[in-house]
Scaffold this active site. Structure first.
Site, PDB file in Angstrom:
ATOM      1  N   GLU A 186     -20.418  16.677 -20.220  1.00 28.57           N
ATOM      2  CA  GLU A 186     -19.927  15.661 -19.279  1.00 28.57           C
ATOM      3  C   GLU A 186     -20.727  14.378 -19.505  1.00 28.57           C
ATOM      4  O   GLU A 186     -21.757  14.156 -18.852  1.00 28.57           O
ATOM      5  CB  GLU A 186     -20.080  16.172 -17.845  1.00 28.57           C
ATOM      6  N   PRO A 187     -20.279  13.516 -20.424  1.00 35.77           N
ATOM      7  CA  PRO A 187     -21.064  12.320 -20.760  1.00 35.77           C
ATOM      8  C   PRO A 187     -21.293  11.359 -19.599  1.00 35.77           C
ATOM      9  O   PRO A 187     -22.217  10.557 -19.633  1.00 35.77           O
ATOM     10  CB  PRO A 187     -20.225  11.656 -21.862  1.00 35.77           C
ATOM     11  N   ARG A 246     -25.318  -0.341  -6.299  1.00 34.22           N
ATOM     12  CA  ARG A 246     -26.328   0.376  -7.076  1.00 34.22           C
ATOM     13  C   ARG A 246     -27.708  -0.295  -7.044  1.00 34.22           C
ATOM     14  O   ARG A 246     -28.735   0.404  -6.954  1.00 34.22           O
ATOM     15  CB  ARG A 246     -25.873   0.571  -8.517  1.00 34.22           C
ATOM     16  N   TYR A 249     -30.424   2.252  -5.720  1.00 33.35           N
ATOM     17  CA  TYR A 249     -31.281   2.838  -6.737  1.00 33.35           C
ATOM     18  C   TYR A 249     -32.268   1.869  -7.362  1.00 33.35           C
ATOM     19  O   TYR A 249     -33.019   2.263  -8.261  1.00 33.35           O
ATOM     20  CB  TYR A 249     -30.431   3.414  -7.877  1.00 33.35           C
ATOM     21  N   CYS A 259     -24.952 -10.009   4.829  1.00 30.34           N
ATOM     22  CA  CYS A 259     -26.043 -10.299   5.752  1.00 30.34           C
ATOM     23  C   CYS A 259     -27.122  -9.225   5.617  1.00 30.34           C
ATOM     24  O   CYS A 259     -27.414  -8.474   6.555  1.00 30.34           O
ATOM     25  CB  CYS A 259     -25.507 -10.364   7.184  1.00 30.34           C
ATOM     26  N   TYR A 279     -19.523   3.558 -11.424  1.00 35.13           N
ATOM     27  CA  TYR A 279     -20.183   3.658 -10.117  1.00 35.13           C
ATOM     28  C   TYR A 279     -20.245   2.350  -9.336  1.00 35.13           C
ATOM     29  O   TYR A 279     -21.023   2.255  -8.384  1.00 35.13           O
ATOM     30  CB  TYR A 279     -21.591   4.255 -10.268  1.00 35.13           C
TER      31      TYR A 279
END
Length: 473
Positions: A320-321, A364, A368, A395, A425
């Site tokens: 699953e790349p 993201r 992260y 905000c 993502y």
């Protein structure tokens, strides 16, 4: 191009470019180019024309780039496994980005489809995928989701818990009222105890986490699966993380999984070993992802060595790349709204460049600490470099699109800004925070652009508010 005298606020990984107009081929789609006026095009489509036709923010996907990455992954793993006399199946990760058009692209290039919710399953089915080429993941699949998967005939369900095992078997038994021969193939997700050196939220194979069975519990779960004639145990599945560079983690995980595989093979067939994937891409010039061919050869060879040591046949393999298929194919376009120099002390300065999107179309960085790159897309400039932070319009002080980047210091309101490597993502995690409508997704190919996911409007958002009188939305 001249540069600022010092860089006291720049991180050590950020390299000052010789030309802040240049497009790093490791980050951008292969078709990305500038015309004589410096305007960016993708697959022959001018980004100014895209803005005029579809507005900004805008997700842009290069169809040929997606297809090329899919073909390359399939070829890499099929070649690597064929060298050892076994077969490979490569799955596209629906959670990275999913639409019916993209599903058709990647399946046409040889990929199977991995889904992890009922909604993702329906998108794949709506695209016309052979259900036998669908794998269904997830740690808390509902009864309704599992029933739909069984009814549709998905190729495999990845069992994540003892409760789910019994739940699925019961569903198949009920299904046998109308389909007496119904049997659901399943894999068992196990945690190898190896996890990639990524952000904690991305490491998904160490023991203290929500997915799968511990290695020491897997044998009992497989034995129970084999007792249930409604289920057909076809193999093991493991996922060690995401945005992974290199093969060391996979090799160690393979050692532990093959040991389990060998033990399970004494009591019955274990045809498949799914080693997951989560291969990394370049988001900035500091990233150096491992070529997919090297990953494929390294991982497959590691499995072959472990099987040889134990004197057992090598199973067929699955992979699953992840983002590696679609990440580099996506570029997000924004329009600059305001530019604000901020003095940081000691003579240092950072320029805040605010755009018309933000954490609602790419959370993201906030989730992260993910790093991205940016370029002015509507022109080129020879102005002195400025250290910038590209921020959104939400905000929230954490509403950052690109945390650290060098851009020409004359970046100004009205400029189009392009952020590459946003194919994975970003759309999938998008929200309506602050009631921003989610952007459209446009595919480009051979000089043509078409919408593959319609952008939302404020009317769409208001239509869901039950407190608004009918007809006023």
């Amino acid at each position: 191009m001249s540069a600022p005298p010092s860089r006291p606020t720049a991180p050590s990984w950020l390299t000052m470019p010789d030309d802040a107009n240049a497009l790093d081929p490791a980050i951008w789609p292969a078709s990305a180019a500038r015309d004589e006026a410096g305007v960016l095009s993708i697959a022959g489509v001018d980004v100014g024309d895209l803005r005029d036709a579809f507005g900004t923010p805008l997700y842009v996907f290069d169809e040929d780039e997606v297809r090329a990455h899919a073909r390359r992954a399939v070829a890499a793993f099929r070649d690597a496994t064929a060298a050892h006399g076994v077969a490979a199946r490569v799955y596209y990760a629906g959670k990275a980005f999913l639409s019916t058009e993209v599903v058709r692209w990647v399946t046409a290039e040889g990929l199977a489809i991995d889904v992890c919710s009922g909604g993702e399953l329906e998108v794949a089915l709506a695209a016309g995928v052979d259900p036998g080429r669908i794998g269904f993941h997830g740690n808390n699949k509902s009864v309704a989701e599992l029933a739909r998967a069984v009814e549709a005939g998905v190729g495999s369900v990845v069992i994540d818990s003892a409760i789910e095992l019994e739940r699925l078997a019961a569903i198949v038994e009920r299904r046998r009222v109308v389909a007496p021969d119904a049997v659901q193939p399943v894999l068992l997700r196990v945690n190898s105890g190896v996890h990639a050196e990524t952000h904690d939220f991305l490491a998904t194979a160490h023991e203290d986490q929500k997915f799968g069975f511990a290695l020491e519990d897997a044998a009992a779960a497989v034995a129970r699966t084999r007792e249930l004639d409604a289920l057909a145990f076809v193999g093991l599945h493991c996922h060690i993380g995401s945005q992974i560079f290199g093969t060391d983690g996979f090799a160690e995980s393979a050692s532990r999984l093959v040991e389990l595989h060998a033990a399970l093979s004494e009591d019955g067939e274990v045809p498949v070993l799914n080693l997951g994937g989560g291969f990394g891409i370049a988001y900035t010039s500091a990233d150096d992802p491992t070529p997919i061919e090297a990953l494929a050869a390294g991982i497959v060879d590691a499995v072959a060595r472990e099987c040889e040591v134990r004197g057992i046949p090598m199973p067929n393999l699955a992979f699953e790349p992840g983002r590696a298929i679609v990440g580099q194919a996506g570029v997000t376009l924004y329009e600059v709204g305001t530019v604000k120099p901020v003095r940081l002390g000691g003579g240092a300065e950072r320029v805040y460049v605010s755009v018309d999107g933000g954490m609602s179309d790419n959370p993201r960085p906030a989730l992260y600490g993910a790093q991205y790159s940016a370029r002015i897309a509507s022109r080129v400039s020879g102005a002195a470099l400025a250290l910038v932070r590209v921020v959104g319009k939400h905000c929230e002080s954490g509403d950052i699109v690109v945390d650290h980047e060098y851009l020409p210091g004359d970046v100004a309101p009205g400029d189009l800004l392009a952020v590459p490597a946003t194919g994975a993502y970003c759309f999938s995690l998008a929200s309506n925070y602050n009631y921003l409508a989610r952007p459209a997704v446009v595919a480009v190919r051979a000089g043509q652009a078409r919408v593959i996911v319609r952008g939302e409007t404020i009317a769409d958002l208001l239509s869901r508010d039950a407190g608004i009188a009918e007809g006023n939305a």
